[in-house]
Design a protein around this motif. Structure first.
Motif, PDB file in Angstrom:
ATOM      1  N   ILE A  41       0.861  -1.215   0.017  1.00 23.49           N
ATOM      2  CA  ILE A  41       0.094  -0.210   0.036  1.00 23.49           C
ATOM      3  C   ILE A  41       0.813   1.327   0.076  1.00 23.49           C
ATOM      4  N   MET A  42       0.522   2.303  -0.841  1.00 19.90           N
ATOM      5  CA  MET A  42       1.423   3.547  -0.726  1.00 19.90           C
ATOM      6  C   MET A  42       0.537   4.823  -1.225  1.00 19.90           C
ATOM      7  N   SER A  43       1.009   5.843  -0.801  1.00 22.08           N
ATOM      8  CA  SER A  43       0.283   6.917  -1.449  1.00 22.08           C
ATOM      9  C   SER A  43       1.401   7.892  -1.942  1.00 22.08           C
ATOM     10  N   CYS A  44       1.028   8.613  -3.132  1.00 25.24           N
ATOM     11  CA  CYS A  44       2.192   9.301  -3.731  1.00 25.24           C
ATOM     12  C   CYS A  44       1.587  10.622  -4.215  1.00 25.24           C
ATOM     13  N   ILE A  53       4.644   9.546  -0.452  1.00 23.82           N
ATOM     14  CA  ILE A  53       4.193  10.025   0.777  1.00 23.82           C
ATOM     15  C   ILE A  53       4.150   9.006   2.011  1.00 23.82           C
ATOM     16  N   GLN A  54       3.451   7.827   1.533  1.00 28.01           N
ATOM     17  CA  GLN A  54       3.303   6.734   2.767  1.00 28.01           C
ATOM     18  C   GLN A  54       3.428   5.577   1.880  1.00 28.01           C
ATOM     19  N   LYS A 132      -3.665  19.226  -2.323  1.00 24.33           N
ATOM     20  CA  LYS A 132      -2.983  18.632  -3.392  1.00 24.33           C
ATOM     21  C   LYS A 132      -3.536  17.238  -3.776  1.00 24.33           C
ATOM     22  N   PRO A 133      -3.378  17.046  -5.182  1.00 19.83           N
ATOM     23  CA  PRO A 133      -3.969  15.600  -5.521  1.00 19.83           C
ATOM     24  C   PRO A 133      -2.970  14.554  -5.186  1.00 19.83           C
ATOM     25  N   VAL A 134      -3.447  13.458  -4.567  1.00 18.24           N
ATOM     26  CA  VAL A 134      -2.659  12.348  -4.120  1.00 18.24           C
ATOM     27  C   VAL A 134      -3.200  11.134  -4.590  1.00 18.24           C
ATOM     28  N   PHE A 135      -2.394  10.124  -5.102  1.00 14.27           N
ATOM     29  CA  PHE A 135      -2.728   8.855  -5.419  1.00 14.27           C
ATOM     30  C   PHE A 135      -2.598   7.878  -4.112  1.00 14.27           C
ATOM     31  N   CYS A 136      -3.834   7.256  -3.918  1.00 13.36           N
ATOM     32  CA  CYS A 136      -3.796   6.225  -2.792  1.00 13.36           C
ATOM     33  C   CYS A 136      -3.918   4.812  -3.607  1.00 13.36           C
ATOM     34  N   CYS A 137      -2.960   3.929  -3.526  1.00 14.54           N
ATOM     35  CA  CYS A 137      -3.147   2.776  -4.227  1.00 14.54           C
ATOM     36  C   CYS A 137      -2.619   1.521  -3.470  1.00 14.54           C
ATOM     37  N   ILE A 138      -3.347   0.495  -3.838  1.00  8.41           N
ATOM     38  CA  ILE A 138      -2.709  -0.919  -3.472  1.00  8.41           C
ATOM     39  C   ILE A 138      -2.052  -1.738  -4.676  1.00  8.41           C
TER      40      ILE A 138
END
Length: 758
Positions: A41-44, A53-54, A132-138
């Motif tokens: 899992i990540m966010s960017c 970001i995480q 700000k726009p952020v992608f949260c992804c699996i």
């Protein structure tokens, strides 16, 4: 804490560095959840750099890097981790999906720390954090899935190549939608597109391309397929675009869904027209009189015996013996050829006068028998007898003025006059005798007042079929028919064709007084042949051992050009043949020969031969016809036996392949968990496994299925797997499971276990 937020701080010389900031304590449950999910899992941020970001510990495990390496090697930029060849296509895919919403599902590759390229499935959502726009992804590792799909694609391509090259038709019946999918070979073979929807009704509605007589058994087969997982095989006829029906055999295996219900059926349609018609023709030759086409004496008697034994008061049968009056005189006047023509016309006439399920036979030279079945009105019997007398009286008048042909008929009834064939036959014979004695050209019913006489008792100048020989089969045709019938029945009833052929060759050789009878079979590529069977007379030297791997190119030349269009090679003097094969034949002391080709779908596969080593022999047409028929019968059964042997060899080869796999492979029955198969590596692990043992007994010493049995997690497509600890191996193994059909009514699961430490 496992999930960390990355904060960017200004460095001393102007740039920025990423600083990991511990997550709040109240996020512990969320961390535990996310770190135990498969994948990462990540966010960017939503910039081309995709600044991280995480990310979870699973993210690190997925790619093999530490947090320090993510920072130092990739500067916390996920764009630098993505395989560069995929960047442009990935962003194009993201922009296309973002234009429709705020979610994305994309695929790309990331290079693992160990150098492998990992196929990643990225499922993410665009969110706003801090303005700000952020992608949260699996992120999910799809490498194995991709490899499996590629293997499946290659397998499908191989399957498609095979399907394009074979003449068989593959089909799938979706029982739920009642639809049919067939391979392209259907159009090639039949010349039109088949009905593919609502087939449970459309197949049986006019117009149909199925033969009307076969519809009941097709319907029955479909009902069996839809109700039981058992393998089904059915033979029926399908019409081509030319209007011709051809015989086909459908082999069908039903497939069950997860609920145990039959959902689909997979099958193959094989063209068996030549095989079926040949078998029917041979059977007809064995059952029918060659001159009239009616049943011969033995077949007529067998059928009549069966039907009479089943007769009761509600199913009246009439048995007639029809004898041509003064037929010897007719033969003397017109000659035997004309006499045979008359008998043939009588047979055709009788066939037109009776129903299809009545039994008609020629039981003697000029004597016929008829069993009329299921008569509802006894008054119809004398009417039919009178019709026969009338037809006889007009049969010859059209050919010869002033010469009459007549018959006498004796009739008995079942069950009134008897319940067995011998009694009914004897009483009809007695009635026939009295019809003759009363002046001929009439019929008589049996009655108790008539004395019951023996077959030839008290009849001057008159005898029944019990002692008569059929005129048209006095010489070679009788031998031909009897011998062909014998050969056919021996091979048809034999469980071991290979053991049945040698005694047949001996009987044929002795019957026709030849020196040698043999079978040669060609190699798969047709470059050489082997003498596989041989019988020799006492004064002839065996040659079988000397005739192995006989090369056509070196010894026989273009041998099959010596055979005519009917597959027959007839040679009275081998000395007149070309040098190849003359020299080879003369070395075996052969002077004359007759050979009949073994052919399979138009291809020469060998030959059956008859040698004469004593003289240059004239082969009569009857001998050629008889030996050709016998060779054809042997060829059919021999080819069938070889095909079965080839199938058995293929099965052995497949078993050998599984035994050489570097994995533990076994199959268990779906319902009982009983072990059905183990490859060699598995057998070495469990050398003393008792029959009927279940997998939970063998592997875990349990008395019932395991609570965490992987079969409980099978997908709808019949696939499953994962990793589990093996107590037999004392380590983790990766398992792949697939649902497969098994023999009989079994459904099974095939387990393939791979050593993760290997």
């Amino acid at each position: 804490m496992n999930i960390r937020r990355i904060r960017k701080c200004r460095a001393r010389k102007g740039g920025t560095v990423a600083v990991a900031v511990p997550a709040p304590e109240n996020s512990w449950d969320l961390n535990m959840l996310t770190n135990n999910l498969p994948g990462g899992i990540m966010s960017c941020d939503a910039t081309p750099e995709l600044n991280l970001i995480q990310y979870s510990d699973g993210f690190l495990t997925l790619f093999g890097y530490s947090r320090e390496e993510i920072e130092t090697r990739f500067h916390n930029r996920f764009s630098e981790m993505i395989w560069q060849e995929d960047i442009e296509a990935t962003w194009a895919d993201v922009r296309r999906q973002m234009a429709k919403g705020n979610t994305k599902q994309i695929e790309y590759r990331v290079k693992h720390k160990d150098g492998r390229l990992i196929s990643v499935l990225d499922r993410g959502q665009l969110m706003i954090q801090g303005g700000k726009p952020v992608f949260c992804c699996i992120l999910i590792d799809e490498t194995e899935t991709k490899q499996a799909l590629e293997a499946l694609r290659l397998s499908f391509e191989r399957y498609q190549i095979i399907m394009d090259q074979t003449t068989d038709i593959i089909f799938e019946w979706d029982i739920g939608s009642d639809s049919l999918v067939l391979s392209q070979n259907w159009k090639k073979k039949f010349g039109y597109r088949p009905v593919c929807s609502e087939i449970s009704t459309s197949l049986f509605s006019a117009p149909t391309h199925l033969h009307p007589d076969d519809l009941p058994k097709i319907r029955e087969a479909m009902e069996r397929i839809a109700s039981s997982p058992a393998y089904v095989e059915v033979e029926f006829r399908i019409m081509k675009d030319s209007g011709q029906y051809i015989w086909c055999r459908a082999r069908v295996t039903p497939q069950q869904g997860s609920d145990g219900c039959i959902t689909k059926a997979i099958g193959v349609i094989v063209d068996i027209d030549e095989e079926k018609r040949t078998a029917q023709n041979l059977l007809a030759r064995a059952e029918r009189d060659t001159l009239t086409g009616l049943y011969n004496k033995g077949t007529a008697q067998a059928l009549a015996e069966r039907y009479i034994s089943e007769a009761d008061s509600a199913h009246l049968c009439a048995f007639m013996i029809i004898d041509v009056d003064d037929f010897k005189y007719v033969n003397d006047v017109f000659g035997h050829l004309s006499g045979d023509v008359m008998l043939s016309d009588i047979g055709a006439m009788l066939q037109k006068m009776f129903r299809g399920h009545d039994v008609l036979g020629r039981i003697g030279g000029d004597e016929f028998a008829v069993l009329m079945r299921d008569i509802s009105d006894i008054g119809a019997i004398p009417i039919k007898a009178q019709d026969i007398l009338y037809a006889f009286s007009h049969l010859l008048n059209a050919q010869q003025e002033g010469c009459n042909l007549s018959c006498s008929i004796g009739i008995s009834l079942a069950p009134a006059d008897g319940m067995d064939f011998q009694t009914i036959y004897q009483k009809a014979d007695t009635a026939l005798y009295h019809a003759k004695m009363k002046g001929k050209n009439q019929f008589a019913f049996y009655s108790p007042e008539l004395p019951v006489l023996g077959a030839r008792e008290g009849r001057a100048g008159y005898g029944t079929a019990v002692s008569k020989t059929i005129d048209s089969e006095r010489e070679a045709p009788s031998i031909k028919a009897q011998l062909a019938e014998y050969v056919f029945h021996v091979l048809y009833q034999s469980e071991d064709i290979m053991s049945a052929i040698p005694p047949i060759l001996e009987i044929v050789g002795r019957q026709f007084d030849v020196s040698r009878v043999y079978v040669f079979e060609d190699s798969a590529d047709g470059s050489y042949c082997n003498n596989t069977y041989e019988w020799c007379s006492a004064d002839c030297e065996p040659q079988k051992d000397n005739l192995q791997q006989v090369s056509y190119a070196e010894l026989l030349g273009d041998y099959y050009t010596l055979f005519d269009e009917n597959g027959v090679f007839y040679c009275r003097d081998v000395g007149l043949l070309p040098a190849n094969p003359r020299d080879m034949l003369q070395e075996q002391d052969i002077k004359s020969l007759l050979q009949c080709a073994i052919r399979d779908n138009g291809r020469n596969r060998g030959f059956v031969g008859f040698d004469e080593c004593r003289m240059n022999r004239f082969w009569t047409q009857e001998q050629i016809s008889a030996l050709s028929m016998i060779a054809e019968i042997i060829s059919i059964f021999l080819l069938k036996s070889r095909a079965q042997s080839h199938t058995s060899e293929m099965l052995q080869n497949l078993t050998a392949i599984l035994d050489h796999q570097d994995s533990w492979i076994y199959a268990v029955e779906a319902e009982t968990h009983r072990i059905l198969y183990m490859n060699r590596k598995m057998q070495e692990l469990l050398p003393c496994l008792a029959p009927e043992t279940c997998c939970y007994e063998a592997f875990f010493k349990r008395g019932a299925p395991c609570e965490n049995c992987p079969l409980r997690e099978m997908r709808d497509d019949g696939q499953g797997g994962g990793t589990m600890f093996s107590y037999l191996l004392s380590r983790e193994v990766r398992i792949h499971i697939a649902k497969v059909p098994w023999s009989g009514e079994h459904q099974a699961y095939l387990f393939s276990c791979f050593d993760l430490q290997g």
